[in-house]
Each structure stands twice: as structure tokens, then as C-alpha cells.
Write a protein that holds these residues in place. Sequence first.
Motif, PDB file in Angstrom:
ATOM      1  N   GLY A  26       0.801  -1.225   0.000  1.00 45.95           N
ATOM      2  CA  GLY A  26       0.000   0.000   0.000  1.00 45.95           C
ATOM      3  C   GLY A  26       0.826   1.262   0.000  1.00 45.95           C
ATOM      4  O   GLY A  26       0.406   2.278   0.570  1.00 45.95           O
ATOM      5  N   GLY A  27       2.015   1.227  -0.611  1.00 46.84           N
ATOM      6  CA  GLY A  27       2.884   2.386  -0.663  1.00 46.84           C
ATOM      7  C   GLY A  27       2.462   3.378  -1.735  1.00 46.84           C
ATOM      8  O   GLY A  27       1.309   3.370  -2.197  1.00 46.84           O
ATOM      9  N   PRO A  28       3.371   4.251  -2.161  1.00 48.00           N
ATOM     10  CA  PRO A  28       3.025   5.268  -3.156  1.00 48.00           C
ATOM     11  C   PRO A  28       2.572   4.653  -4.474  1.00 48.00           C
ATOM     12  O   PRO A  28       3.024   3.571  -4.868  1.00 48.00           O
ATOM     13  CB  PRO A  28       4.342   6.038  -3.335  1.00 48.00           C
ATOM     14  N   ALA A  29       1.685   5.336  -5.146  1.00 45.90           N
ATOM     15  CA  ALA A  29       1.285   4.924  -6.487  1.00 45.90           C
ATOM     16  C   ALA A  29       2.466   5.108  -7.437  1.00 45.90           C
ATOM     17  O   ALA A  29       3.380   5.893  -7.178  1.00 45.90           O
ATOM     18  CB  ALA A  29       0.094   5.750  -6.957  1.00 45.90           C
ATOM     19  N   ARG A  30       2.436   4.394  -8.538  1.00 44.61           N
ATOM     20  CA  ARG A  30       3.552   4.450  -9.477  1.00 44.61           C
ATOM     21  C   ARG A  30       3.802   5.873  -9.961  1.00 44.61           C
ATOM     22  O   ARG A  30       4.959   6.283 -10.147  1.00 44.61           O
ATOM     23  CB  ARG A  30       3.269   3.529 -10.659  1.00 44.61           C
ATOM     24  N   ARG A  31       2.739   6.647 -10.122  1.00 49.68           N
ATOM     25  CA  ARG A  31       2.906   8.014 -10.623  1.00 49.68           C
ATOM     26  C   ARG A  31       3.616   8.913  -9.611  1.00 49.68           C
ATOM     27  O   ARG A  31       4.108   9.999  -9.976  1.00 49.68           O
ATOM     28  CB  ARG A  31       1.552   8.611 -10.969  1.00 49.68           C
ATOM     29  N   ALA A  68      11.561   9.624  -5.281  1.00 49.62           N
ATOM     30  CA  ALA A  68      12.977   9.493  -5.616  1.00 49.62           C
ATOM     31  C   ALA A  68      13.667  10.854  -5.591  1.00 49.62           C
ATOM     32  O   ALA A  68      14.797  10.990  -5.113  1.00 49.62           O
ATOM     33  CB  ALA A  68      13.131   8.835  -6.980  1.00 49.62           C
ATOM     34  N   ALA A  69      12.979  11.877  -6.112  1.00 49.60           N
ATOM     35  CA  ALA A  69      13.552  13.225  -6.093  1.00 49.60           C
ATOM     36  C   ALA A  69      13.760  13.701  -4.659  1.00 49.60           C
ATOM     37  O   ALA A  69      14.785  14.338  -4.331  1.00 49.60           O
ATOM     38  CB  ALA A  69      12.643  14.188  -6.849  1.00 49.60           C
ATOM     39  N   LEU A  70      12.803  13.387  -3.777  1.00 50.95           N
ATOM     40  CA  LEU A  70      12.960  13.742  -2.373  1.00 50.95           C
ATOM     41  C   LEU A  70      14.162  13.025  -1.773  1.00 50.95           C
ATOM     42  O   LEU A  70      14.905  13.591  -0.963  1.00 50.95           O
ATOM     43  CB  LEU A  70      11.678  13.388  -1.608  1.00 50.95           C
ATOM     44  N   GLY A  71      14.381  11.765  -2.170  1.00 52.46           N
ATOM     45  CA  GLY A  71      15.545  11.037  -1.682  1.00 52.46           C
ATOM     46  C   GLY A  71      16.854  11.683  -2.108  1.00 52.46           C
ATOM     47  O   GLY A  71      17.808  11.778  -1.316  1.00 52.46           O
ATOM     48  N   LEU A  72      16.922  12.141  -3.354  1.00 49.67           N
ATOM     49  CA  LEU A  72      18.134  12.819  -3.834  1.00 49.67           C
ATOM     50  C   LEU A  72      18.380  14.118  -3.059  1.00 49.67           C
ATOM     51  O   LEU A  72      19.526  14.418  -2.677  1.00 49.67           O
ATOM     52  CB  LEU A  72      17.996  13.119  -5.324  1.00 49.67           C
ATOM     53  N   ALA A  73      17.318  14.879  -2.813  1.00 47.69           N
ATOM     54  CA  ALA A  73      17.469  16.115  -2.046  1.00 47.69           C
ATOM     55  C   ALA A  73      17.909  15.823  -0.618  1.00 47.69           C
ATOM     56  O   ALA A  73      18.744  16.543  -0.049  1.00 47.69           O
ATOM     57  CB  ALA A  73      16.150  16.896  -2.049  1.00 47.69           C
ATOM     58  N   ASP A 101       1.516  15.535   0.577  1.00 46.63           N
ATOM     59  CA  ASP A 101       0.154  15.789   0.107  1.00 46.63           C
ATOM     60  C   ASP A 101      -0.369  14.664  -0.785  1.00 46.63           C
ATOM     61  O   ASP A 101      -1.571  14.451  -0.887  1.00 46.63           O
ATOM     62  CB  ASP A 101       0.102  17.111  -0.678  1.00 46.63           C
ATOM     63  N   ARG A 102       0.544  13.955  -1.448  1.00 47.69           N
ATOM     64  CA  ARG A 102       0.123  12.959  -2.434  1.00 47.69           C
ATOM     65  C   ARG A 102       0.127  11.530  -1.893  1.00 47.69           C
ATOM     66  O   ARG A 102      -0.559  10.661  -2.427  1.00 47.69           O
ATOM     67  CB  ARG A 102       1.045  13.024  -3.661  1.00 47.69           C
ATOM     68  N   VAL A 103       0.913  11.268  -0.845  1.00 46.25           N
ATOM     69  CA  VAL A 103       1.095   9.899  -0.362  1.00 46.25           C
ATOM     70  C   VAL A 103       0.626   9.807   1.081  1.00 46.25           C
ATOM     71  O   VAL A 103       1.041  10.602   1.932  1.00 46.25           O
ATOM     72  CB  VAL A 103       2.564   9.466  -0.471  1.00 46.25           C
ATOM     73  N   THR A 104      -0.214   8.839   1.370  1.00 43.97           N
ATOM     74  CA  THR A 104      -0.746   8.655   2.713  1.00 43.97           C
ATOM     75  C   THR A 104       0.311   8.052   3.645  1.00 43.97           C
ATOM     76  O   THR A 104       1.083   7.190   3.251  1.00 43.97           O
ATOM     77  CB  THR A 104      -1.968   7.728   2.677  1.00 43.97           C
ATOM     78  N   GLY A 105       0.323   8.525   4.883  1.00 49.61           N
ATOM     79  CA  GLY A 105       1.201   7.941   5.884  1.00 49.61           C
ATOM     80  C   GLY A 105       2.676   8.186   5.593  1.00 49.61           C
ATOM     81  O   GLY A 105       3.060   9.209   5.038  1.00 49.61           O
ATOM     82  N   LEU A 106       3.514   7.213   5.979  1.00 43.36           N
ATOM     83  CA  LEU A 106       4.963   7.334   5.812  1.00 43.36           C
ATOM     84  C   LEU A 106       5.468   6.616   4.574  1.00 43.36           C
ATOM     85  O   LEU A 106       6.665   6.420   4.413  1.00 43.36           O
ATOM     86  CB  LEU A 106       5.672   6.768   7.050  1.00 43.36           C
ATOM     87  N   GLY A 107       4.549   6.223   3.688  1.00 43.73           N
ATOM     88  CA  GLY A 107       4.959   5.476   2.506  1.00 43.73           C
ATOM     89  C   GLY A 107       5.943   6.241   1.645  1.00 43.73           C
ATOM     90  O   GLY A 107       6.914   5.674   1.127  1.00 43.73           O
ATOM     91  N   GLY A 108       5.730   7.552   1.472  1.00 40.23           N
ATOM     92  CA  GLY A 108       6.643   8.343   0.663  1.00 40.23           C
ATOM     93  C   GLY A 108       8.021   8.431   1.268  1.00 40.23           C
ATOM     94  O   GLY A 108       9.043   8.307   0.576  1.00 40.23           O
ATOM     95  N   LEU A 109       8.074   8.627   2.580  1.00 41.46           N
ATOM     96  CA  LEU A 109       9.359   8.707   3.264  1.00 41.46           C
ATOM     97  C   LEU A 109      10.080   7.362   3.230  1.00 41.46           C
ATOM     98  O   LEU A 109      11.319   7.310   3.146  1.00 41.46           O
ATOM     99  CB  LEU A 109       9.139   9.147   4.710  1.00 41.46           C
ATOM    100  N   ALA A 110       9.324   6.268   3.283  1.00 42.74           N
ATOM    101  CA  ALA A 110       9.929   4.938   3.256  1.00 42.74           C
ATOM    102  C   ALA A 110      10.497   4.590   1.889  1.00 42.74           C
ATOM    103  O   ALA A 110      11.281   3.648   1.768  1.00 42.74           O
ATOM    104  CB  ALA A 110       8.889   3.885   3.657  1.00 42.74           C
ATOM    105  N   VAL A 111      10.116   5.328   0.848  1.00 42.19           N
ATOM    106  CA  VAL A 111      10.724   5.162  -0.469  1.00 42.19           C
ATOM    107  C   VAL A 111      11.879   6.143  -0.651  1.00 42.19           C
ATOM    108  O   VAL A 111      12.950   5.790  -1.153  1.00 42.19           O
ATOM    109  CB  VAL A 111       9.675   5.353  -1.581  1.00 42.19           C
TER     110      VAL A 111
END
Length: 306
Positions: free
Chosen positions: A78-83, A89-94, A184-194
Amino acid sequence: MSTGTTTKNSPDPAPTGPATPGGPPAGLAMAVVAMSAVQLSSALAVPLFDRLGALGTAGLRLAWAGLLLFVAVRPWRGGPARRDLGWCAALGLATAGMMVFFMLAIAHLPLGTASALEFLGPLAVSLFGPGRGRGVWTVLAAGGVLMLTEPWHAGGADLAGVAYALAAACCWAAYILLTQRVGDRVTGLGGLAVSMPVAGMVGLLVGAPSLWGRLDWTALLVVLGLALLSPLLAFTLEFLALRRLTVSAFGTLMCLEPAVAVLAGMAVLGQVPGLAPAAGVALVVAAGVGATRVGARPGPDVPSPA
């Protein structure tokens, strides 16, 4: 080294996640703990530079944080959608750039000076937003930079350290904008976990040459402790705090981070700033508070707990 404010001409989009328990009081506490964790962890990392190097220390911290967060959150469920993966990934680079450049900066500059220069990133984001009276805060910030770098002294501040701190500032500005976009686009910590595993992989690639032949179990465990403190705990709390506070309130609070860095440098490293650098930190903090109050876009109303 933490998130600040974003500034756009349009209002914040409504968060897609569920109501945030605790509201602003919980967000305030999270932001304060995150800010303290970032600077304490940075101060505790400096003694490791002689052993692992600044790049090795930064890379290993990011790798530990990325691994732990990936395993704990399991974003494949149930992580981030493919879009949204590109934004993550850009957040990870920053994130990687922010950590690596800041570690290089504090290898050359006192912690408080490096933190104040890095804070020019979120300050610039605020200054470019809508609002009036921003010229005053720009002048204050410029005065703070002069006091921090002391160009009237022979040699002034370490130029390499200043360059690294300014590079970290650019990454911090990108991190601010991307953190809110992902939040705003990803629920919970899924975005941070990617994003954090991406940051860990980038950090390891950069720091591998410094770590070769120097790692042992003691160093691994020490850096694990630092990674738990920051970025893992700090970034997670910041990510959650941005869901509970308006952008303006969060950014104003984060303006105090250079002052917290001075205190951490004094307590852990014995770095007592001179009169000019201390005044420079005060000017940057004042400019940040002022610019955030008049220039930050309004954040969404925080929903009440169910």
C-alpha cells in the motif's frame, strides 16, 4: 537541517491522508524534538570524521536510516502509487544532498555557522513567496551572512565550508518543496519509506571510498545510533509535523534551528561563537521569522481528530 516553509501563489492542496491526531500541539512538540535531534546528532557525528570521514559518516547514516525505515514501513504494501515514485525518488536525492553537504560543511565550520548558512535555503523559499516587506528580511539575512563569514578578517571563514553549507541550503530548499508535495500525495509514511532508501543508496555510493578499510562493528553501531536520532527520528517527526501545522507556523518554528545548533555546538563540541558569528546567527533567525510570517503561503486547516 530540517524542513522549513514552502511558498506558492496558490493555497495548499488538502492532505490526502486521514485526520491527524493531536493537531497543532502535537505538531509543535514533534517539530521541537526533530529540531533538537538533528543538531544533537550532527554535533555527535563530528568526532567520527577522523575515523570515517565526513562523506563516510553521512553515507552510513543515510544507509542505516533508509534500511530501517524501509523494513519498518514496508512501502511495497500500500505504498506510493507508481505516478508518485518519481517525486519520492527526487525527495531522496534532495535528502542525500542535504545530509552529505552539511556533513562536509561542519567538517570545516562551527556547527552554528554552518547551520545558519544552510538555513538560507528555506529562507530563500520564504522570500520568493507572496507577501510584503520582504526587502527588510533580505537585508537582515545578508547582514547575517556577512557577520557569519567575517570577510573583513584575513581569510575570513573557510571558503570550502561556506560553499558546502550553501550547497546544503539549496538541497534543503528542494527538500522543503518535495516533502510537502510527497506528503500531500502519499498517505502515511509510505513516501518517506521510499525516499529514504534512495537517499541511503546515494549516500553509500558517495561515502564508500571513505569507508573502505575503516569499518568495524563499533563504528557501525555508533553510526546506527546517530541514524536513529537523525535522520530517522528527526525526518519522520518533521514529516508528521507538516501534517499537523500550517506551513507558516512550522516554518517560523524551524527558524530557531540555527540557534539550537549554536547551543548543541557549545554543549557537545565546546564551540563558543564569537560576537560577530553570534550576531550573524541572530540576524538570520530574525530574517527567517520575519520572512516566514509575511511571505509563506497559508497552509491547510488542520482537521480535528475524529
